[in-house]
Design a protein around this motif. Structure first.
Motif, PDB file in Angstrom:
ATOM      1  N   MET A 103      12.196  59.226  39.426  1.00 21.44           N
ATOM      2  CA  MET A 103      12.596  58.323  40.390  1.00 21.44           C
ATOM      3  C   MET A 103      12.466  57.341  39.720  1.00 21.44           C
ATOM      4  O   MET A 103      13.846  56.322  40.046  1.00 21.44           O
ATOM      5  CB  MET A 103      11.654  58.205  42.074  1.00 21.44           C
ATOM      6  CG  MET A 103      11.277  56.999  42.155  1.00 21.44           C
ATOM      7  SD  MET A 103      10.036  56.914  43.200  1.00 21.44           S
ATOM      8  CE  MET A 103      10.143  55.241  43.793  1.00 21.44           C
ATOM      9  N   ILE A 104      11.471  56.517  38.959  1.00 19.38           N
ATOM     10  CA  ILE A 104      11.620  55.490  37.796  1.00 19.38           C
ATOM     11  C   ILE A 104      11.969  55.646  36.885  1.00 19.38           C
ATOM     12  O   ILE A 104      11.028  56.232  36.026  1.00 19.38           O
ATOM     13  CB  ILE A 104      10.179  55.047  38.355  1.00 19.38           C
ATOM     14  CG1 ILE A 104       9.635  54.322  39.564  1.00 19.38           C
ATOM     15  CG2 ILE A 104      10.230  53.305  37.417  1.00 19.38           C
ATOM     16  CD1 ILE A 104       8.105  54.568  40.230  1.00 19.38           C
ATOM     17  N   SER A 105      13.648  54.975  36.433  1.00 16.35           N
ATOM     18  CA  SER A 105      13.822  55.134  35.104  1.00 16.35           C
ATOM     19  C   SER A 105      14.161  53.775  34.200  1.00 16.35           C
ATOM     20  O   SER A 105      14.102  53.020  34.308  1.00 16.35           O
ATOM     21  CB  SER A 105      15.523  55.555  35.481  1.00 16.35           C
ATOM     22  OG  SER A 105      16.588  55.158  34.824  1.00 16.35           O
ATOM     23  N   ALA A 106      13.572  54.461  33.320  1.00 20.65           N
ATOM     24  CA  ALA A 106      14.542  53.063  32.128  1.00 20.65           C
ATOM     25  C   ALA A 106      14.963  54.215  31.081  1.00 20.65           C
ATOM     26  O   ALA A 106      13.673  55.342  30.341  1.00 20.65           O
ATOM     27  CB  ALA A 106      12.634  52.888  31.493  1.00 20.65           C
ATOM     28  N   LYS A 107      15.331  54.071  31.043  1.00 18.93           N
ATOM     29  CA  LYS A 107      16.330  55.203  30.003  1.00 18.93           C
ATOM     30  C   LYS A 107      17.038  54.517  28.712  1.00 18.93           C
ATOM     31  O   LYS A 107      16.960  53.250  28.612  1.00 18.93           O
ATOM     32  CB  LYS A 107      17.548  56.178  30.399  1.00 18.93           C
ATOM     33  CG  LYS A 107      19.121  55.159  30.595  1.00 18.93           C
ATOM     34  CD  LYS A 107      19.684  56.099  32.001  1.00 18.93           C
ATOM     35  CE  LYS A 107      21.295  55.013  32.244  1.00 18.93           C
ATOM     36  NZ  LYS A 107      21.706  54.334  31.377  1.00 18.93           N
ATOM     37  N   SER A 108      16.861  54.863  28.018  1.00 20.35           N
ATOM     38  CA  SER A 108      17.150  54.419  26.073  1.00 20.35           C
ATOM     39  C   SER A 108      18.202  54.097  26.482  1.00 20.35           C
ATOM     40  O   SER A 108      19.433  54.988  27.188  1.00 20.35           O
ATOM     41  CB  SER A 108      16.580  55.580  25.051  1.00 20.35           C
ATOM     42  OG  SER A 108      17.440  55.189  24.001  1.00 20.35           O
ATOM     43  N   GLY A 109      18.860  52.890  25.934  1.00 17.96           N
ATOM     44  CA  GLY A 109      20.008  52.126  26.040  1.00 17.96           C
ATOM     45  C   GLY A 109      21.490  52.838  24.608  1.00 17.96           C
ATOM     46  O   GLY A 109      21.889  52.535  24.896  1.00 17.96           O
ATOM     47  N   TYR A 153      17.264  39.421  20.717  1.00 15.06           N
ATOM     48  CA  TYR A 153      16.114  39.757  20.963  1.00 15.06           C
ATOM     49  C   TYR A 153      16.019  39.787  19.263  1.00 15.06           C
ATOM     50  O   TYR A 153      17.302  40.233  17.881  1.00 15.06           O
ATOM     51  CB  TYR A 153      15.554  41.475  20.160  1.00 15.06           C
ATOM     52  CG  TYR A 153      14.199  41.256  20.159  1.00 15.06           C
ATOM     53  CD1 TYR A 153      13.494  42.068  20.995  1.00 15.06           C
ATOM     54  CD2 TYR A 153      14.153  42.707  18.752  1.00 15.06           C
ATOM     55  CE1 TYR A 153      12.181  42.211  21.537  1.00 15.06           C
ATOM     56  CE2 TYR A 153      12.650  42.689  19.211  1.00 15.06           C
ATOM     57  CZ  TYR A 153      12.017  43.059  19.664  1.00 15.06           C
ATOM     58  OH  TYR A 153      10.424  43.633  19.479  1.00 15.06           O
ATOM     59  N   GLY A 184      28.074  41.427  24.494  1.00 10.16           N
ATOM     60  CA  GLY A 184      26.770  42.456  24.421  1.00 10.16           C
ATOM     61  C   GLY A 184      25.940  42.945  23.079  1.00 10.16           C
ATOM     62  O   GLY A 184      24.713  43.766  24.235  1.00 10.16           O
ATOM     63  N   VAL A 185      25.685  42.386  22.384  1.00  6.82           N
ATOM     64  CA  VAL A 185      24.373  42.676  21.851  1.00  6.82           C
ATOM     65  C   VAL A 185      23.449  42.204  22.249  1.00  6.82           C
ATOM     66  O   VAL A 185      23.210  41.387  22.713  1.00  6.82           O
ATOM     67  CB  VAL A 185      24.441  41.786  20.074  1.00  6.82           C
ATOM     68  CG1 VAL A 185      23.618  42.080  18.933  1.00  6.82           C
ATOM     69  CG2 VAL A 185      25.806  42.822  19.155  1.00  6.82           C
ATOM     70  N   LEU A 186      22.703  43.455  22.328  1.00 12.07           N
ATOM     71  CA  LEU A 186      21.532  43.062  23.110  1.00 12.07           C
ATOM     72  C   LEU A 186      19.853  42.000  21.430  1.00 12.07           C
ATOM     73  O   LEU A 186      19.428  41.266  22.050  1.00 12.07           O
ATOM     74  CB  LEU A 186      20.264  43.921  23.278  1.00 12.07           C
ATOM     75  CG  LEU A 186      21.605  44.239  24.446  1.00 12.07           C
ATOM     76  CD1 LEU A 186      21.327  44.994  25.881  1.00 12.07           C
ATOM     77  CD2 LEU A 186      21.139  42.937  25.809  1.00 12.07           C
ATOM     78  N   GLN A 187      19.816  42.911  21.045  1.00 12.97           N
ATOM     79  CA  GLN A 187      19.247  42.723  19.214  1.00 12.97           C
ATOM     80  C   GLN A 187      19.865  42.780  18.184  1.00 12.97           C
ATOM     81  O   GLN A 187      20.917  43.370  17.741  1.00 12.97           O
ATOM     82  CB  GLN A 187      18.145  44.064  19.144  1.00 12.97           C
ATOM     83  CG  GLN A 187      17.461  44.616  20.984  1.00 12.97           C
ATOM     84  CD  GLN A 187      16.324  46.097  20.311  1.00 12.97           C
ATOM     85  OE1 GLN A 187      16.517  46.562  19.498  1.00 12.97           O
ATOM     86  NE2 GLN A 187      15.394  45.455  20.334  1.00 12.97           N
ATOM     87  N   VAL A 203       3.490  54.588  17.385  1.00  9.70           N
ATOM     88  CA  VAL A 203       4.336  55.170  17.353  1.00  9.70           C
ATOM     89  C   VAL A 203       5.336  55.120  15.972  1.00  9.70           C
ATOM     90  O   VAL A 203       5.835  54.359  15.457  1.00  9.70           O
ATOM     91  CB  VAL A 203       5.888  53.916  18.228  1.00  9.70           C
ATOM     92  CG1 VAL A 203       7.269  54.770  17.644  1.00  9.70           C
ATOM     93  CG2 VAL A 203       4.864  54.196  19.628  1.00  9.70           C
ATOM     94  N   GLY A 227      -0.445  56.182  21.233  1.00  4.86           N
ATOM     95  CA  GLY A 227      -1.246  55.192  22.408  1.00  4.86           C
ATOM     96  C   GLY A 227      -1.238  54.326  21.060  1.00  4.86           C
ATOM     97  O   GLY A 227      -1.496  52.952  21.872  1.00  4.86           O
ATOM     98  N   LEU A 243      24.969  47.338  20.672  1.00  5.37           N
ATOM     99  CA  LEU A 243      24.137  46.815  21.048  1.00  5.37           C
ATOM    100  C   LEU A 243      22.828  46.508  20.154  1.00  5.37           C
ATOM    101  O   LEU A 243      22.277  45.167  20.284  1.00  5.37           O
ATOM    102  CB  LEU A 243      22.564  47.758  21.617  1.00  5.37           C
ATOM    103  CG  LEU A 243      23.140  49.107  22.910  1.00  5.37           C
ATOM    104  CD1 LEU A 243      22.563  50.444  23.100  1.00  5.37           C
ATOM    105  CD2 LEU A 243      22.535  48.248  24.170  1.00  5.37           C
TER     106      LEU A 243
END
Lengths: 374, 92
Positions: free
Chosen positions: A1-7, A97, A67-70, A235, A232, A21
């Protein structure tokens, strides 16, 4: 239901041209290290051709607008640029970023503090091996492991997040277990295990660098187990090597699909090795804005999407997974950048790629170190 | 999924931040070599992860905002946060 999808749009299956990106900003080709696997081109760009501070600030603003974010501030060694903190501050100001990709040696006093104050988001530090002798052999700079470890400590003291980047090849791949422990000891939250990619200087040094298949398989297994035991806490991202693969990687997420690269002199490229492709005009941010380069330049359209694919690849059900793989590798091995990536088992050159790997992985280990004067 | 405590105060670690994506619309979560495009609920959760408010307080606040019972949403919120923590994007 809650979504954080890889961009990453290469996962979305859409074929329209999306804004990028990520931007790899190669601020300079100058570097105090001489690593034989360097991804920079053999023809390094000289200091007097580098973009000015004002030019970079304009390009960074254009990138944010596109539209670049990083932004990955890279090189060469980006800390060679005296205006680095100024550029980091500009990134923060336009909402980008900022990620510093550094060798972590020969820093000016107070540099990291100034970068942290300017709003730097993240530091990616390369370590070539977990022991001084091997690290210094690869970098060609005596004492460089000690400098890197001090930099890692300084990054943590400033509470900046740290990624360790470990490029693995035949001489260092078996040091992976110790490298993972070192990354944890240094307080890194992330470790990149990057197999050398055979372009630029690494292609020149392939005989000295390419690992054996057994080494590669053992490393894959070590990464899998470490991911589990450090879940955890650390990564681990791993870039797999092509020469022993069955299928190509979606190189850069697909040609001109989600990121671009700008060289020190302002050439805009879909990937850092694209300058090897013959008969193409490379657009420059000095004469064109980034938006028209991304959407309109012939270089960026050349291998974008799937329409350019050779006949052999057109009906393949992986065509929107790997987007044809790596053009520079196709060029290096087959002589034609428009060919099927030889990493694919369906390529007629696939067996040759494997036999190069098998032959060269038992060859000499003498390095041709990176340098400006060839 | 159940190893997360109601009394923890989740936060975005340094190097992870929410960014308004003006070109594509919506919000995204930026971290080291990571970009996540967020849906509205994810934004509501993450914007409350300030390292001060406890998970219990965050859930109560969300339940009020979305006019649902805490019990009906708690599993989803916790699963989401644990998943993001494993990716290094949230500190529990």
């Amino acid at each position: 239901m809650i979504s954080a999808k890889s961009g990453d749009p290469s996962e979305s299956g859409k074929s329209d041209v999306e804004p990028p990106l990520g931007l790899l900003a190669e601020l300079t080709h100058r570097c105090p290290l001489r690593c034989p696997y360097c991804s920079n081109p053999l023809e390094l760009e000289k200091r007097d051709t580098e973009l000015s501070t004002d030019e970079w600030r304009r390009v960074l603003s254009e990138a944010a607008g596109l539209g670049v974010l990083q932004v990955h501030l890279s090189g060469g060694e980006p800390t060679r640029r005296p205006d680095l903190a100024n550029l980091v501050e500009h990134c923060r100001g336009v909402g980008l970023y900022s990620n510093l990709i550094t060798a972590g040696v020969a820093f000016a006093a107070g540099l990291l503090e100034r970068l942290a104050e300017a709003g730097l988001d993240h530091v990616q530090l390369s370590v070539q091996a977990p022991e001084p002798a091997l690290n210094d052999l690869v970098t060609g700079r005596p004492g460089s492991l000690g400098e890197k470890l001090s930099t890692a400590q300084a990054v943590r003291d400033l509470d900046l997040p740290l990624t360790i980047n470990f490029v693995v090849h035949r001489l260092t791949i078996e040091r992976l277990p110790r490298m993972i422990e070192l990354a944890v000891d240094l307080g890194a939250r992330r470790l990149e295990v990057a197999h050398a990619q055979y372009h630029g200087w690494a292609l020149e040094n392939r005989q000295a660098l390419i690992p054996t298949r057994d080494q590669v398989m053992a490393a894959v297994d070590i990464v899998d187990r470490a991911r589990e035991s450090y879940r955890g806490r650390l990564v681990i991202d791993s870039v797999v090597p092509d020469y022993y693969a069955r299928y190509p990687k979606p190189c850069m997420g697909g040609w001109a699909r989600n990121s671009l690269n700008i060289t020190p002199s302002g050439r805009a490229l879909p990937c850092h090795a694209a300058e090897t492709i013959p008969g193409v005009e490379f657009p420059s941010v000095r004469s064109e804005d980034l938006k028209s380069i991304w959407y309109g330049s012939p270089l960026f359209q050349m291998y974008r999407g799937v329409d350019w694919l050779p006949d052999r690849c057109r009906g393949c059900d992986r065509r929107e997974i790997d987007w044809g793989g790596c053009r520079c590798q196709a060029l290096a091995i087959t002589g034609n950048a428009g060919e099927t990536d030889p990493a694919c088992e369906k390529s007629p050159w696939h067996d040759e790629l494997l036999s190069i790997a098998q032959r060269e992985s038992t060859a000499s280990t003498e390095f041709l170190y990176r340098s400006f004067s060839r | 999924m159940s190893e997360i405590s109601s009394s923890c105060a989740p936060k975005l670690p340094r190097g992870v931040r929410l960014q308004d994506d003006k070109v594509r619309g919506g919000w995204c979560l930026l971290g080291p070599e990571r970009v996540f495009q967020l849906d509205d609920v994810a934004v509501e959760i993450l914007s409350r992860c300030d390292g001060v408010r406890t998970l219990e307080a965050i859930e109560a606040d969300l339940a009020e905002t979305f006019d649902v019972n805490v019990a009906d949403m708690s599993d989803d919120v916790r699963e989401f946060l644990v998943g993001m923590a494993e990716k290094g994007m949230v500190q529990l």
